[in-house]
Write a protein that holds these residues in place. Structure first.
Motif, PDB file in Angstrom:
ATOM      1  N   TYR A   1      34.393  42.702  52.873  1.00 21.93           N
ATOM      2  CA  TYR A   1      34.954  43.943  53.281  1.00 21.93           C
ATOM      3  C   TYR A   1      36.347  43.716  54.074  1.00 21.93           C
ATOM      4  CZ  TYR A   1      30.752  46.461  51.460  1.00 21.93           C
ATOM      5  OH  TYR A   1      29.946  46.797  50.595  1.00 21.93           O
ATOM      6  N   SER A   2      36.434  42.850  54.850  1.00 22.90           N
ATOM      7  CA  SER A   2      37.562  42.696  55.808  1.00 22.90           C
ATOM      8  C   SER A   2      38.640  42.042  55.011  1.00 22.90           C
ATOM      9  CB  SER A   2      37.274  41.695  56.685  1.00 22.90           C
ATOM     10  OG  SER A   2      36.545  42.108  57.763  1.00 22.90           O
TER      11      SER A   2
ATOM     12  N   LEU B   1      39.025  42.812  51.506  1.00 24.33           N
ATOM     13  CA  LEU B   1      39.383  43.870  50.585  1.00 24.33           C
ATOM     14  C   LEU B   1      40.231  44.804  51.458  1.00 24.33           C
ATOM     15  CD1 LEU B   1      35.994  44.691  48.831  1.00 24.33           C
ATOM     16  CD2 LEU B   1      38.133  43.674  47.860  1.00 24.33           C
ATOM     17  N   ARG B   2      39.867  45.066  52.665  1.00 27.58           N
ATOM     18  CA  ARG B   2      40.600  46.116  53.758  1.00 27.58           C
ATOM     19  C   ARG B   2      41.889  45.308  53.843  1.00 27.58           C
ATOM     20  NH1 ARG B   2      38.095  47.240  59.087  1.00 27.58           N
ATOM     21  NH2 ARG B   2      39.618  45.437  59.698  1.00 27.58           N
TER      22      ARG B   2
ATOM     23  N   ILE C   1      29.355  39.283  54.210  1.00 30.12           N
ATOM     24  CA  ILE C   1      29.492  40.255  53.759  1.00 30.12           C
ATOM     25  C   ILE C   1      30.666  41.100  54.424  1.00 30.12           C
ATOM     26  CG2 ILE C   1      28.310  42.601  53.866  1.00 30.12           C
ATOM     27  CD1 ILE C   1      25.702  41.347  53.006  1.00 30.12           C
ATOM     28  N   HIS C   2      30.678  41.049  55.910  1.00 31.13           N
ATOM     29  CA  HIS C   2      31.824  41.655  56.416  1.00 31.13           C
ATOM     30  C   HIS C   2      32.942  40.946  56.039  1.00 31.13           C
ATOM     31  CE1 HIS C   2      33.446  42.868  60.777  1.00 31.13           C
ATOM     32  NE2 HIS C   2      34.022  43.445  59.839  1.00 31.13           N
TER      33      HIS C   2
END
Length: 126
Positions: free
Chosen positions: A118-119, A121-122, A114-115
């Motif tokens: 998000y990483s 995507l960032r 999950i992280h």
């Protein structure tokens, strides 16, 4: 947190298969130290808003997710293999501790995935 629990559970059980559980211990300790170090660096503001830190975070999360997936599968295989020999109470205790370690290893894998999403995507937006 889940990685620390995997580390504690594997360390507290007897080690009938040192190669498999040695990898699980290495992964849990390595990822725990790496995540804690990155958290401390982010809290201290060492990243300074640089995009290279976003890349470093994405690389670390991808590595941790792959490591934890391999460790969780190996720990599940080991737990499955000792489940056949669960005649004595000592082996049953090791079996139960390893079941808990497997559950927490897969939860740690899920959290790192999950992280990682998000990483990435960032990282893509930076």
């Amino acid at each position: 947190v889940f990685g620390g629990l995997v580390w504690i559970l594997v360390a507290s059980s007897k080690v009938p298969s040192p190669m498999l559980q040695g990898w699980v211990m290495f992964v849990s300790v390595f990822c725990f130290v790496m995540s804690t170090a990155l958290l401390c660096l982010y809290i201290c503001g060492a990243h300074g808003g640089s995009s290279s830190w976003v890349t470093l975070d994405a690389i670390c999360q991808v590595t941790a997710a792959l490591f934890y997936l391999s460790a969780a599968v190996l720990e599940a295989y080991f737990t499955y293999s000792i489940g056949f020999f669960s005649a004595s109470p000592l082996i049953m205790t090791i079996y139960q501790e390893n079941i808990a370690a497997v559950v927490f290893a897969f939860l740690a894998t899920l959290m790192y995935v999950i992280h990682k999403v998000y990483s990435l995507l960032r990282w893509k937006s930076s």
